[in-house]
Each structure stands twice: as structure tokens, then as C-alpha cells.
Design a protein around this motif. Structure first.
Motif, PDB file in Angstrom:
ATOM      1  N   ILE A  13       0.816  -1.223   0.000  1.00 50.82           N
ATOM      2  CA  ILE A  13       0.000   0.000   0.000  1.00 50.82           C
ATOM      3  C   ILE A  13       0.841   1.260   0.000  1.00 50.82           C
ATOM      4  CG2 ILE A  13      -2.148  -0.911   0.963  1.00 50.82           C
ATOM      5  CD1 ILE A  13      -1.168  -0.061   3.732  1.00 50.82           C
ATOM      6  N   GLY A  14       2.121   1.131   0.212  1.00 48.76           N
ATOM      7  CA  GLY A  14       2.939   2.340   0.220  1.00 48.76           C
ATOM      8  C   GLY A  14       4.413   2.015   0.202  1.00 48.76           C
ATOM      9  N   LYS A  15       5.152   2.972  -0.291  1.00 49.72           N
ATOM     10  CA  LYS A  15       6.584   2.808  -0.375  1.00 49.72           C
ATOM     11  C   LYS A  15       7.210   4.129   0.013  1.00 49.72           C
ATOM     12  CE  LYS A  15       9.579   0.432  -3.412  1.00 49.72           C
ATOM     13  NZ  LYS A  15       9.739  -0.845  -4.018  1.00 49.72           N
ATOM     14  N   ALA A  17      11.108   5.985   1.559  1.00 47.62           N
ATOM     15  CA  ALA A  17      12.537   5.923   1.292  1.00 47.62           C
ATOM     16  C   ALA A  17      13.138   4.630   1.856  1.00 47.62           C
ATOM     17  CB  ALA A  17      13.215   7.134   1.905  1.00 47.62           C
ATOM     18  N   VAL A  21       5.225  -0.814   2.820  1.00 49.41           N
ATOM     19  CA  VAL A  21       4.098  -0.988   3.722  1.00 49.41           C
ATOM     20  C   VAL A  21       3.046  -1.871   3.058  1.00 49.41           C
ATOM     21  CG1 VAL A  21       2.360   0.191   5.113  1.00 49.41           C
ATOM     22  CG2 VAL A  21       4.570   1.279   4.741  1.00 49.41           C
ATOM     23  N   ALA A  35      -1.473  -2.506   9.177  1.00 46.78           N
ATOM     24  CA  ALA A  35      -0.466  -2.139   8.176  1.00 46.78           C
ATOM     25  C   ALA A  35       0.878  -2.625   8.686  1.00 46.78           C
ATOM     26  CB  ALA A  35      -0.460  -0.629   7.957  1.00 46.78           C
ATOM     27  N   ILE A  77      -1.024   7.841  13.984  1.00 47.41           N
ATOM     28  CA  ILE A  77      -1.233   6.432  13.675  1.00 47.41           C
ATOM     29  C   ILE A  77      -0.768   5.590  14.862  1.00 47.41           C
ATOM     30  CG2 ILE A  77       0.950   5.677  12.605  1.00 47.41           C
ATOM     31  CD1 ILE A  77      -2.425   5.240  10.893  1.00 47.41           C
ATOM     32  N   GLU A  94      -1.667   0.512  13.022  1.00 50.03           N
ATOM     33  CA  GLU A  94      -3.079   0.719  12.688  1.00 50.03           C
ATOM     34  C   GLU A  94      -3.173   0.923  11.181  1.00 50.03           C
ATOM     35  OE1 GLU A  94      -4.260   4.461  14.356  1.00 50.03           O
ATOM     36  OE2 GLU A  94      -6.049   4.616  13.113  1.00 50.03           O
ATOM     37  N   TYR A  95      -4.124   0.251  10.539  1.00 54.18           N
ATOM     38  CA  TYR A  95      -4.315   0.434   9.106  1.00 54.18           C
ATOM     39  C   TYR A  95      -5.342   1.543   8.884  1.00 54.18           C
ATOM     40  CZ  TYR A  95      -5.980  -0.521   4.365  1.00 54.18           C
ATOM     41  OH  TYR A  95      -6.357  -0.402   3.059  1.00 54.18           O
ATOM     42  N   CYS A  99      -7.917   5.551   2.822  1.00 54.25           N
ATOM     43  CA  CYS A  99      -7.191   6.797   3.012  1.00 54.25           C
ATOM     44  C   CYS A  99      -6.337   7.105   1.788  1.00 54.25           C
ATOM     45  CB  CYS A  99      -6.301   6.711   4.239  1.00 54.25           C
ATOM     46  SG  CYS A  99      -4.898   5.610   3.992  1.00 54.25           S
ATOM     47  N   THR A 101      -2.675   9.636   0.888  1.00 53.76           N
ATOM     48  CA  THR A 101      -1.729  10.568   1.482  1.00 53.76           C
ATOM     49  C   THR A 101      -2.270  11.970   1.188  1.00 53.76           C
ATOM     50  OG1 THR A 101      -0.418  10.738  -0.531  1.00 53.76           O
ATOM     51  CG2 THR A 101       0.247   9.046   1.059  1.00 53.76           C
ATOM     52  N   ASN A 145       3.656  11.993   4.455  1.00 53.83           N
ATOM     53  CA  ASN A 145       3.653  11.431   5.801  1.00 53.83           C
ATOM     54  C   ASN A 145       2.403  11.823   6.588  1.00 53.83           C
ATOM     55  OD1 ASN A 145       5.983   9.988   5.522  1.00 53.83           O
ATOM     56  ND2 ASN A 145       7.319  11.588   6.351  1.00 53.83           N
ATOM     57  N   ILE A 158       1.868   9.990  10.229  1.00 53.96           N
ATOM     58  CA  ILE A 158       2.613   8.728  10.205  1.00 53.96           C
ATOM     59  C   ILE A 158       4.120   8.985  10.108  1.00 53.96           C
ATOM     60  CG2 ILE A 158       0.708   7.478   9.102  1.00 53.96           C
ATOM     61  CD1 ILE A 158       2.397   7.570   6.463  1.00 53.96           C
ATOM     62  N   ASP A 159       4.886   7.922  10.103  1.00 52.12           N
ATOM     63  CA  ASP A 159       6.323   7.924   9.801  1.00 52.12           C
ATOM     64  C   ASP A 159       7.175   8.706  10.800  1.00 52.12           C
ATOM     65  OD1 ASP A 159       8.761   7.547   8.697  1.00 52.12           O
ATOM     66  OD2 ASP A 159       8.288   8.418   6.741  1.00 52.12           O
TER      67      ASP A 159
HETATM   68  P1  ADP Z   1       9.021   5.680   4.939  1.00 50.47           P
HETATM   69  O1  ADP Z   1       9.612   5.846   6.291  1.00 50.47           O
HETATM   70  O2  ADP Z   1       9.781   4.728   4.098  1.00 50.47           O
HETATM   71  O3  ADP Z   1       8.766   7.019   4.258  1.00 50.47           O
HETATM   72  P2  ADP Z   1       6.180   5.614   5.645  1.00 50.47           P
HETATM   73  O4  ADP Z   1       5.926   5.238   7.060  1.00 50.47           O
HETATM   74  O5  ADP Z   1       6.099   7.061   5.316  1.00 50.47           O
HETATM   75  O6  ADP Z   1       7.579   4.974   5.154  1.00 50.47           O
HETATM   76  O7  ADP Z   1       5.153   4.809   4.723  1.00 50.47           O
HETATM   77  C1  ADP Z   1       5.257   4.879   3.316  1.00 50.47           C
HETATM   78  C2  ADP Z   1       3.872   5.036   2.692  1.00 50.47           C
HETATM   79  O8  ADP Z   1       3.055   3.924   3.061  1.00 50.47           O
HETATM   80  C3  ADP Z   1       3.096   6.268   3.155  1.00 50.47           C
HETATM   81  O9  ADP Z   1       3.397   7.419   2.400  1.00 50.47           O
HETATM   82  C4  ADP Z   1       1.655   5.819   2.969  1.00 50.47           C
HETATM   83  O10 ADP Z   1       1.279   5.955   1.608  1.00 50.47           O
HETATM   84  C5  ADP Z   1       1.709   4.322   3.285  1.00 50.47           C
HETATM   85  N1  ADP Z   1       1.347   4.020   4.687  1.00 50.47           N
HETATM   86  C6  ADP Z   1       2.193   4.009   5.727  1.00 50.47           C
HETATM   87  N2  ADP Z   1       1.582   3.664   6.878  1.00 50.47           N
HETATM   88  C7  ADP Z   1       0.301   3.427   6.566  1.00 50.47           C
HETATM   89  C8  ADP Z   1      -0.865   3.025   7.343  1.00 50.47           C
HETATM   90  N3  ADP Z   1      -0.777   2.805   8.647  1.00 50.47           N
HETATM   91  N4  ADP Z   1      -2.051   2.869   6.690  1.00 50.47           N
HETATM   92  C9  ADP Z   1      -2.116   3.102   5.358  1.00 50.47           C
HETATM   93  N5  ADP Z   1      -1.071   3.487   4.579  1.00 50.47           N
HETATM   94  C10 ADP Z   1       0.128   3.656   5.158  1.00 50.47           C
END
Ligand code: ADP
Ligand code: MG
Ligand code: MG
Length: 273
Positions: A13-15, A17, A21, A35, A77, A94-95, A99, A101, A145, A158-159
Motif C-alpha cells: 500500500i505504500g513505499k 525511502a 508498507v 499495516a 497512527i 493501525e491500518y 485513506c 496521502t 507522511n 505517520i512515519d
Molecule cells: P518511509 O519511512 O519509508 O517514508 P512511511 O511510514 O512514510 O515509510 O510509509 C510509506 C507510505 O506507506 C506512506 O506514504 C503511505 O502511503 C503508506 N502508509 C504508511 N503507513 C500506513 C498506514 N498505517 N495505513 C495506510 N497506509 C500507510
């Protein structure tokens, strides 16, 4: 504890750096989802001590743990648990269902109304104030984030991979570990900086981006010396809030508690003259 074997890993669902995820659903209770943020271990991983743990834990986990004691903030989160494997860390989060970004939300929505922006900014400020109360400087607030749930526009920060503990000592430039979008000029200049004014700067950067669909400053030069181009169609209060959060001198900048009290959030208080 959290039993990962009870979960079936689903879509990516996400990537970011450093992490990938995935969503995972409970094998028996399919509607229960989490998640999974999976990260390869690296030489640069930071570890921090946490009360009640015999060994230091990944800094990202340690910083999140400070935010997980009740009462929690709904705009941050939740970290359910974490697993440290030989080559990987897995954060069980938590998912955030249905949602986007904030980055994607801004792209898809186009012109965002001030009422919607206000709703988002209130929640971001709540998250930020909560972090300061628990001694956490996020250090990487930008639109990828921040998650926004649809259609209710609930915001989730998040993050915490770049987060730092707030102590009595100010931060140095190297303490700002994030991508740089939200880095305040005092940090860029290499001076010491403090968490609260840095947060206020970032709040201004986020509000600008929500209202304009683009970054307030496109490079370091303009961040340090350029003037900001604010859409003249915004309300006086909104223009005032953006300008006062983006004052380069941190001493003159609006203070965090003043942001919350600003007339843009309180339509009954008089407009600035
Ligand atoms: P990184 O530290 O590599 O930047 P992130 O924690 O920002 O990783 O997560 C990368 C992406 O994953 C986010 O930009 C978002 O799109 C998705 N993501 C992260 N956590 C969640 C979550 N709990 N629920 C849904 N999507 C998430
Ligand atoms: Mg990220
Ligand atoms: Mg990160």
C-alpha cells in the motif's frame, strides 16, 4: 503481544525511502486489518532506550511508544507492536482504511476549500501539540507522511522514522533528519533550532501547500530569501496565518499555542487589521 502468524499479508500500500508498507488481514476475522511497515536493517539505524525495556529499541519505535500511552491522540497512527528479525524490522501499525496521502488528496481534489483545509489543519495541530507534550519532534512532516481518510477527512500523522526526543537542549541542523520540505530556515542556516517554532513553520508550509497545490518554496534559495506568493483569493485570516507561520525569524514567528487560537480557526474573533 501481537501474533503475526495470525495475519495474511496482502497488497503493497505504500513505499517510502526506507520501508515498504503492506496491508495484512486477520486469517479468521477478515475485517481486522493492520499495516505492516517492513524495513531492511542498515548500519545507520538508531536505537533508543525505552522505560520498561531491557535493550534499546529502534528509534522510530521508541518515539512512537511515547505517543501510545493513554490518552492517545486519534490523529497519530497507532503502533500495535513491532518485530525485530535478523535482517528486518516490522512495525505493526493501525491500518488507515480508505485513506490517501495528503499529497494525493491535494492532487486529486484541486482547489481545496478553506473549510476543508481548516478541518485538516485543526487535526494536524492537534497531532503536533500532542507530540510536543510527549517530547517528540517528528522532524519529517510533509504531505506523504500525512494520511487523510475519505470521505470523513480524518487526519493521521505517520512515519516517525526521523523523530527526535525533545530535551532541554536545542536541536542542531543534523537533528533535522527529514526530506527537507518542512525544514525551517533557522535549521537550514545551521543555527540551533527549537521544536515548537520548527513545528509552526511546518504547519505554515502544509497550509500553504493545501491552499495552493504546490510547495511554498521550490528550492533552498527561495526558502532562505524568496518572498511567498499567496493566492489573493484566500480569506484575510488565512493569508495572515500562512504569513505569520512562515516568518523566517523564529522569535517573531507565531507561537504554537497562538496558531490554535488564530482567528482563521475561530471565526468569531475579529480579523487582523
Ligand atoms: P518511509 O519511512 O519509508 O517514508 P512511511 O511510514 O512514510 O515509510 O510509509 C510509506 C507510505 O506507506 C506512506 O506514504 C503511505 O502511503 C503508506 N502508509 C504508511 N503507513 C500506513 C498506514 N498505517 N495505513 C495506510 N497506509 C500507510
Ligand atoms: Mg515517509
Ligand atoms: Mg520515514
Amino acid at each position: 503481544g501481537f501474533d503475526l502468524s495470525q495475519f495474511e499479508v496482502g497488497d503493497l500500500i505504500g513505499k517510502g525511502a526506507f520501508g515498504e508498507v503492506y496491508v495484512a488481514s486477520h486469517k479468521r476475522r477478515k475485517r481486522v486489518k493492520v499495516a505492516l511497515k517492513c524495513m531492511m536493517k542498515s548500519q545507520e539505524d538508531r536505537y533508543l532506550d525505552v522505560d520498561g525495556h531491557s535493550t534499546p529499541v529502534l528509534a522510530e519505535v521508541a518515539m512512537m511508544l511515547r505517543l501510545m500511552n493513554a490518552p492517545r491522540c486519534p490523529n497519530i497512527i497507532r503502533l500495535h507492536d513491532w518485530v525485530e528479525l535478523e535482517d528486518n524490522f516490522v512495525l505493526i501499525l493501525e491500518y488507515a482504511e480508505s485513506c490517501q496521502t495528503l499529497l494525493q488528496y491535494i492532487k486529486d481534489t484541486g482547489d481545496i476549500e478553506e473549510n476543508q483545509a481548516r478541518r485538516l489543519m485543526r487535526q494536524l495541530i492537534r497531532a503536533v501539540m500532542f507530540c510536543t507534550e510527549r517530547g517528540v519532534f517528528h522532524g519529517d512532516i510533509h504531505t506523504a507522511n500525512i494520511l487523510v481518510t475519505l470521505p470523513r477527512l480524518e487526519l493521521k500523522l505517520i512515519d516517525f522514522g526521523c523523530a527526535q526526543p525533545i530535551t532541554h537542549k536545542p536541536f542542531n541542523k543534523s537533528d533535522y533528519r527529514g526530506a527537507g520540505h518542512g525544514m525551517p530556515p533557522e535549521a537550514l542556516r545551521g543555527r540551533v533550532f527549537h521544536a515548537n517554532p520548527a513545528y509552526v513553520w511546518t504547519i505554515g508550509i502544509m497550509l500553504y501547500e493545501i491552499m495552493h497545490g504546490r510547495l511554498a518554496f521550490c528550492n533552498r534559495q527561495s526558502l532562505m530569501f524568496g518572498s511567498i506568493q499567496i493566492n489573493p483569493r484566500l480569506s484575510t485570516a488565512c493569508v495572515d496565518l500562512i504569513s505569520q507561520c512562515l516568518i523566517r525569524n523564529p522569535v517573531q514567528r507565531l507561537q504554537l499555542h497562538q496558531v490554535e487560537e488564530h482567528c482563521w480557526f475561530n471565526p468569531t474573533t475579529p480579523n487582523p487589521v
